[in-house]
Scaffold this motif. Structure first.
Motif, PDB file in Angstrom:
ATOM      1  N   GLY A 141       0.804  -1.215   0.000  1.00 54.54           N
ATOM      2  CA  GLY A 141       0.000   0.000   0.000  1.00 54.54           C
ATOM      3  C   GLY A 141       0.839   1.268   0.000  1.00 54.54           C
ATOM      4  O   GLY A 141       0.563   2.206  -0.752  1.00 54.54           O
ATOM      5  N   LEU A 142       1.885   1.306   0.831  1.00 57.26           N
ATOM      6  CA  LEU A 142       2.733   2.498   0.895  1.00 57.26           C
ATOM      7  C   LEU A 142       3.504   2.702  -0.404  1.00 57.26           C
ATOM      8  O   LEU A 142       3.659   3.839  -0.873  1.00 57.26           O
ATOM      9  N   ALA A 143       3.996   1.611  -0.995  1.00 60.35           N
ATOM     10  CA  ALA A 143       4.727   1.732  -2.261  1.00 60.35           C
ATOM     11  C   ALA A 143       3.812   2.187  -3.388  1.00 60.35           C
ATOM     12  O   ALA A 143       4.190   3.026  -4.218  1.00 60.35           O
ATOM     13  N   GLY A 144       2.594   1.632  -3.437  1.00 59.52           N
ATOM     14  CA  GLY A 144       1.648   2.067  -4.456  1.00 59.52           C
ATOM     15  C   GLY A 144       1.278   3.531  -4.296  1.00 59.52           C
ATOM     16  O   GLY A 144       1.199   4.280  -5.274  1.00 59.52           O
ATOM     17  N   ALA A 145       1.066   3.964  -3.046  1.00 63.94           N
ATOM     18  CA  ALA A 145       0.740   5.372  -2.797  1.00 63.94           C
ATOM     19  C   ALA A 145       1.886   6.279  -3.214  1.00 63.94           C
ATOM     20  O   ALA A 145       1.674   7.338  -3.824  1.00 63.94           O
ATOM     21  N   LEU A 158       8.963   5.865  -1.018  1.00 59.44           N
ATOM     22  CA  LEU A 158       9.981   6.570  -1.786  1.00 59.44           C
ATOM     23  C   LEU A 158      10.981   5.601  -2.404  1.00 59.44           C
ATOM     24  O   LEU A 158      11.330   5.714  -3.579  1.00 59.44           O
ATOM     25  N   VAL A 159      11.433   4.633  -1.615  1.00 55.58           N
ATOM     26  CA  VAL A 159      12.508   3.731  -2.050  1.00 55.58           C
ATOM     27  C   VAL A 159      12.036   2.763  -3.117  1.00 55.58           C
ATOM     28  O   VAL A 159      12.692   2.593  -4.161  1.00 55.58           O
ATOM     29  N   ALA A 160      10.887   2.107  -2.891  1.00 56.06           N
ATOM     30  CA  ALA A 160      10.442   1.051  -3.804  1.00 56.06           C
ATOM     31  C   ALA A 160      10.242   1.551  -5.244  1.00 56.06           C
ATOM     32  O   ALA A 160      10.757   0.941  -6.189  1.00 56.06           O
ATOM     33  N   PRO A 161       9.502   2.660  -5.473  1.00 54.05           N
ATOM     34  CA  PRO A 161       9.329   3.111  -6.867  1.00 54.05           C
ATOM     35  C   PRO A 161      10.643   3.470  -7.547  1.00 54.05           C
ATOM     36  O   PRO A 161      10.816   3.193  -8.743  1.00 54.05           O
ATOM     37  N   ILE A 218       4.486  -2.111  -6.186  1.00 53.08           N
ATOM     38  CA  ILE A 218       3.667  -2.708  -5.131  1.00 53.08           C
ATOM     39  C   ILE A 218       4.331  -3.980  -4.599  1.00 53.08           C
ATOM     40  O   ILE A 218       4.449  -4.179  -3.380  1.00 53.08           O
ATOM     41  N   LEU A 219       4.793  -4.840  -5.503  1.00 56.74           N
ATOM     42  CA  LEU A 219       5.467  -6.075  -5.083  1.00 56.74           C
ATOM     43  C   LEU A 219       6.786  -5.761  -4.387  1.00 56.74           C
ATOM     44  O   LEU A 219       7.126  -6.385  -3.365  1.00 56.74           O
ATOM     45  N   ALA A 220       7.542  -4.789  -4.918  1.00 55.59           N
ATOM     46  CA  ALA A 220       8.824  -4.440  -4.315  1.00 55.59           C
ATOM     47  C   ALA A 220       8.626  -3.840  -2.928  1.00 55.59           C
ATOM     48  O   ALA A 220       9.400  -4.137  -1.997  1.00 55.59           O
ATOM     49  N   GLY A 221       7.608  -2.998  -2.748  1.00 55.59           N
ATOM     50  CA  GLY A 221       7.336  -2.433  -1.433  1.00 55.59           C
ATOM     51  C   GLY A 221       6.997  -3.512  -0.420  1.00 55.59           C
ATOM     52  O   GLY A 221       7.471  -3.472   0.727  1.00 55.59           O
TER      53      GLY A 221
END
Length: 354
Positions: free
Chosen positions: A84-88, A287-290, A309-312
């Motif tokens: 959720g945080l990575a997608g956001a 911030l990091v995942a994207p 999303i998967l990476a986050g």
């Protein structure tokens, strides 16, 4: 000029092949990380015993309790919260056209945390204990989420307004986010000042950010809301691609830019609010995942969004495992590890900008 459809199709397949391979790699890595997360800890569980527990053939009641009451909810919470945080973060970077945007750097996480704390301490939407495991128990999720979302959405609207202001650079938006984050942190500290000893200990523990505090009912709410909002973002991936080119180009392609930007920020703020309400503040995943994914597969949101999303999910899950293992038998909050990971990346991104 003659266009060869076969050549174009072959080029397109080459364009998408390595992105699809990377997505498969992330899926396999996440599955392996989930199995490892359930297995490791103060009590190690072998893979045969784990499969026995998951197939209702547990060798002991103790192992069954460890898996179903502790490890599995914690693992799935890390997956859902990281996704959720990575997608956001990915959506915020796109709709604001700001590579430094994320729920944490823009102050939205702090606003949501203040709203949740206000709801728990003033409006009575939760109960507090003095231990880390029961620091804050949400008794009225709707009230807590509504309060967290109201403050997060107010912050998001302010950031969106600033983003539309002529000459507003990414750095200006981030500095605004820093100021707002400091403001809401001060508000949370004010609530803590008037709290009694038990409330103060509970709120300090809660603001650490930890995925170990959710139970199955919390996880269901977290998963349903996060999945729905991430699905909304995935459906708008082509709109985000158009907006990356520029608002005028997106308008020419039929994209309702203002509406997509507002809805994207609302959905990103809501998913952030839900996660913060249940697990506290976890920084830098958005911030990091994207940025890690973008370096590998580029900016096409049809692939960037699901890969981020998967990476986050994978990054937060791996961080949670590290937090569990580094000081055994003591368990650290996962937000400590995400801060150690994200702070150098954030500084590097700032230094690279011209």
């Amino acid at each position: 000029m003659h266009f060869d459809g076969g050549v174009m199709l072959a080029d397109y397949r080459r364009y998408t092949r390595h992105k699809q391979v990377f997505l498969c790699f992330l899926i396999v890595g996440l599955v392996l990380a989930v199995m490892s997360s359930i297995s490791v800890g103060a009590v190690a569980i072998s893979l045969p015993d784990l499969f026995a527990v998951l197939t209702n053939n547990a060798p002991s009641r103790r192992l069954e309790l460890i898996v179903y009451s502790i490890r599995l909810p914690q693992t799935l919470t890390a997956v859902v919260a990281g996704a959720g945080l990575a997608g956001a973060g990915t959506v915020m970077q796109s709709v604001l056209r700001n590579p430094l945007a994320s729920p944490f750097t823009l102050g939205i996480s702090h606003a949501a945390a203040f709203g949740a704390a206000l709801s728990v301490m003033v409006l009575g939407s939760g109960t507090m204990g003095s231990a880390l495991g029961d620091a804050v128990s949400i008794t009225s999720p709707v009230l807590t989420l509504a309060s967290a979302f109201a403050f997060a959405m107010g912050t998001a609207c302010l950031i969106t307004f600033i983003a539309r202001t002529r000459g507003a650079s990414p750095e200006v938006m981030v500095l605004t986010g820093v100021a707002l984050g400091a403001l809401f942190t001060a508000g949370t500290m004010l609530l803590q000042f008037f709290a009694d000893d038990v409330q103060l200990a509970a709120m300090v523990f809660w603001t650490f950010g930890d995925v170990a505090r959710t139970d199955w009912s919390d996880l269901v709410i977290l998963s349903v809301v996060t999945a729905g909002l991430l699905g909304f973002h995935l459906m708008n991936s082509l709109n985000y691609n158009a907006m990356d080119v520029g608002d005028e180009t997106a308008h020419g392609l039929g994209v309702r830019v203002a509406r997509v930007r507002l809805m994207g920020m609302m959905a990103a703020s809501l998913v952030t609010s839900v996660i913060i309400s249940f697990v506290g503040i976890i920084g830098f995943i958005g911030l990091v995942a994207p940025h890690m994914v973008r370096q590998i597969i580029g900016d096409d949101h049809r692939f960037l969004l699901p890969a981020s999303i998967l990476a986050g999910a994978l990054i937060l899950l791996m961080s949670d495992m590290a937090a569990r293992l580094v000081l055994l038998p003591h368990v650290l909050p996962v937000s400590i590890f995400t801060a150690f990971l994200g702070a150098p990346v954030f500084i590097g991104l700032i230094l690279r900008r011209r």
